[in-house]
Design a protein around this motif. Structure first.
Motif, PDB file in Angstrom:
ATOM      1  N   SER A 108      -5.427   5.574   4.660  1.00 27.44           N
ATOM      2  CA  SER A 108      -5.776   4.391   5.444  1.00 27.44           C
ATOM      3  C   SER A 108      -4.662   3.344   5.371  1.00 27.44           C
ATOM      4  O   SER A 108      -3.989   3.213   4.352  1.00 27.44           O
ATOM      5  CB  SER A 108      -7.074   3.792   4.874  1.00 27.44           C
ATOM      6  N   PRO A 109      -4.484   2.555   6.444  1.00 26.28           N
ATOM      7  CA  PRO A 109      -3.462   1.503   6.419  1.00 26.28           C
ATOM      8  C   PRO A 109      -3.694   0.458   5.314  1.00 26.28           C
ATOM      9  O   PRO A 109      -2.752  -0.194   4.893  1.00 26.28           O
ATOM     10  CB  PRO A 109      -3.581   0.852   7.800  1.00 26.28           C
ATOM     11  N   GLY A 110      -4.899   0.299   4.805  1.00 24.19           N
ATOM     12  CA  GLY A 110      -5.170  -0.672   3.746  1.00 24.19           C
ATOM     13  C   GLY A 110      -4.833  -0.182   2.354  1.00 24.19           C
ATOM     14  O   GLY A 110      -4.993  -0.897   1.374  1.00 24.19           O
ATOM     15  N   ILE A 111      -4.322   1.030   2.244  1.00 23.66           N
ATOM     16  CA  ILE A 111      -4.011   1.652   0.958  1.00 23.66           C
ATOM     17  C   ILE A 111      -2.503   1.625   0.722  1.00 23.66           C
ATOM     18  O   ILE A 111      -1.724   1.804   1.643  1.00 23.66           O
ATOM     19  CB  ILE A 111      -4.514   3.118   0.946  1.00 23.66           C
ATOM     20  N   ASP A 112      -2.115   1.433  -0.531  1.00 22.88           N
ATOM     21  CA  ASP A 112      -0.731   1.614  -0.973  1.00 22.88           C
ATOM     22  C   ASP A 112      -0.752   2.737  -2.005  1.00 22.88           C
ATOM     23  O   ASP A 112      -1.768   2.979  -2.639  1.00 22.88           O
ATOM     24  CB  ASP A 112      -0.182   0.359  -1.652  1.00 22.88           C
ATOM     25  N   VAL A 113       0.374   3.404  -2.183  1.00 24.57           N
ATOM     26  CA  VAL A 113       0.486   4.388  -3.255  1.00 24.57           C
ATOM     27  C   VAL A 113       1.423   3.833  -4.311  1.00 24.57           C
ATOM     28  O   VAL A 113       2.461   3.248  -3.987  1.00 24.57           O
ATOM     29  CB  VAL A 113       0.952   5.774  -2.749  1.00 24.57           C
ATOM     30  N   ARG A 114       1.034   3.997  -5.575  1.00 20.13           N
ATOM     31  CA  ARG A 114       1.784   3.440  -6.702  1.00 20.13           C
ATOM     32  C   ARG A 114       1.927   4.493  -7.793  1.00 20.13           C
ATOM     33  O   ARG A 114       1.039   5.311  -8.002  1.00 20.13           O
ATOM     34  CB  ARG A 114       1.058   2.231  -7.295  1.00 20.13           C
ATOM     35  N   PRO A 141      -5.376   7.105   9.794  1.00 20.68           N
ATOM     36  CA  PRO A 141      -4.519   7.169   8.606  1.00 20.68           C
ATOM     37  C   PRO A 141      -3.043   7.066   8.977  1.00 20.68           C
ATOM     38  O   PRO A 141      -2.629   7.483  10.063  1.00 20.68           O
ATOM     39  CB  PRO A 141      -4.827   8.549   8.022  1.00 20.68           C
ATOM     40  N   THR A 142      -2.270   6.491   8.078  1.00 25.82           N
ATOM     41  CA  THR A 142      -0.824   6.368   8.267  1.00 25.82           C
ATOM     42  C   THR A 142      -0.115   7.000   7.080  1.00 25.82           C
ATOM     43  O   THR A 142      -0.708   7.258   6.041  1.00 25.82           O
ATOM     44  CB  THR A 142      -0.392   4.890   8.389  1.00 25.82           C
ATOM     45  N   VAL A 143       1.175   7.222   7.229  1.00 27.70           N
ATOM     46  CA  VAL A 143       1.972   7.818   6.164  1.00 27.70           C
ATOM     47  C   VAL A 143       2.479   6.718   5.232  1.00 27.70           C
ATOM     48  O   VAL A 143       3.048   5.722   5.674  1.00 27.70           O
ATOM     49  CB  VAL A 143       3.168   8.608   6.744  1.00 27.70           C
ATOM     50  N   HIS A 144       2.243   6.904   3.945  1.00 30.87           N
ATOM     51  CA  HIS A 144       2.726   6.010   2.900  1.00 30.87           C
ATOM     52  C   HIS A 144       3.712   6.812   2.059  1.00 30.87           C
ATOM     53  O   HIS A 144       3.462   7.983   1.757  1.00 30.87           O
ATOM     54  CB  HIS A 144       1.571   5.521   2.023  1.00 30.87           C
ATOM     55  N   THR A 145       4.810   6.195   1.659  1.00 27.21           N
ATOM     56  CA  THR A 145       5.869   6.901   0.942  1.00 27.21           C
ATOM     57  C   THR A 145       6.157   6.229  -0.389  1.00 27.21           C
ATOM     58  O   THR A 145       6.260   5.007  -0.468  1.00 27.21           O
ATOM     59  CB  THR A 145       7.155   6.931   1.800  1.00 27.21           C
ATOM     60  N   LEU A 146       6.297   7.035  -1.420  1.00 22.79           N
ATOM     61  CA  LEU A 146       6.678   6.558  -2.745  1.00 22.79           C
ATOM     62  C   LEU A 146       7.898   7.347  -3.194  1.00 22.79           C
ATOM     63  O   LEU A 146       7.883   8.582  -3.213  1.00 22.79           O
ATOM     64  CB  LEU A 146       5.536   6.751  -3.751  1.00 22.79           C
ATOM     65  N   LEU A 147       8.964   6.622  -3.519  1.00 22.06           N
ATOM     66  CA  LEU A 147      10.165   7.242  -4.066  1.00 22.06           C
ATOM     67  C   LEU A 147      10.116   7.077  -5.580  1.00 22.06           C
ATOM     68  O   LEU A 147       9.887   5.973  -6.078  1.00 22.06           O
ATOM     69  CB  LEU A 147      11.417   6.557  -3.516  1.00 22.06           C
TER      70      LEU A 147
END
Length: 173
Positions: A108-114, A141-147
């Protein structure tokens, strides 16, 4: 009361743009592994590597890189934040000691990944725990990226397993 507001304001100004560092400090990590991460609220990959090119139903996609050339080869030309993080990485194949793991999550756009944790699951294998934080929004849903940059004093890992909300994906390094 004013003093507290000033302290909060100064802390906010000093840490602006450094949320990745704050999350790294809180991450559970063995002492002989150095880890840094950066969250990017977009899809920085070229079309052939994107999450939406994976089989239907894939919610988590993981790539690993041992060189700046291979990492930059998968990034789109306008992925400035990701390119900056890559340029700050001393890759194993380039004479450094770091490997880079790129985690993509469809959420979801309201989510971040950490970054949640890093742990050993074998002699040459690591587990990277990634948390979804925030409040889901009822939208597509959108794509969230964590490096995630990893430097292991024991040498580069051969395999990394990434866990996000019960979804596990492994990648060879």
């Amino acid at each position: 009361m004013k003093r507290r507001a000033v302290v909060i304001g100064v802390c906010a100004a000093v840490t602006a743009g450094c949320t990745d560092r704050l999350h790294d400090v809180a991450a559970s990590t063995p002492g002989d592994i150095d880890v840094r991460s950066r969250y990017i609220n977009e899809d920085p990959l070229v079309e052939s590597h994107r999450l939406d090119t994976r089989p239907a139903g894939t919610e988590t996609h993981v790539l690993s890189f041992r060189s700046a050339e291979s990492a930059n080869g998968t990034l789109s030309s306008d992925a400035d934040d990701a390119r900056t993080f890559v340029s700050e990485t001393a890759f194993v194949d380039d004479g450094g000691r770091a490997v880079l793991v790129l985690v993509q999550r469809l959420a979801s756009p309201g989510i971040d990944v950490r970054l949640g944790s890093v742990s050993r699951i074998g002699d040459r294998a690591l587990r990277v725990g990634v948390d979804e934080v925030g409040t889901p929004i009822d939208e597509e849903p959108t794509v969230h990226t964590l490096l995630v940059r990893l430097v292991d004093e024991r040498g580069p890992p051969e395999r990394i397993t990434v866990s996000v909300e019960g979804d596990r994906v492994s990648v060879s390094v």
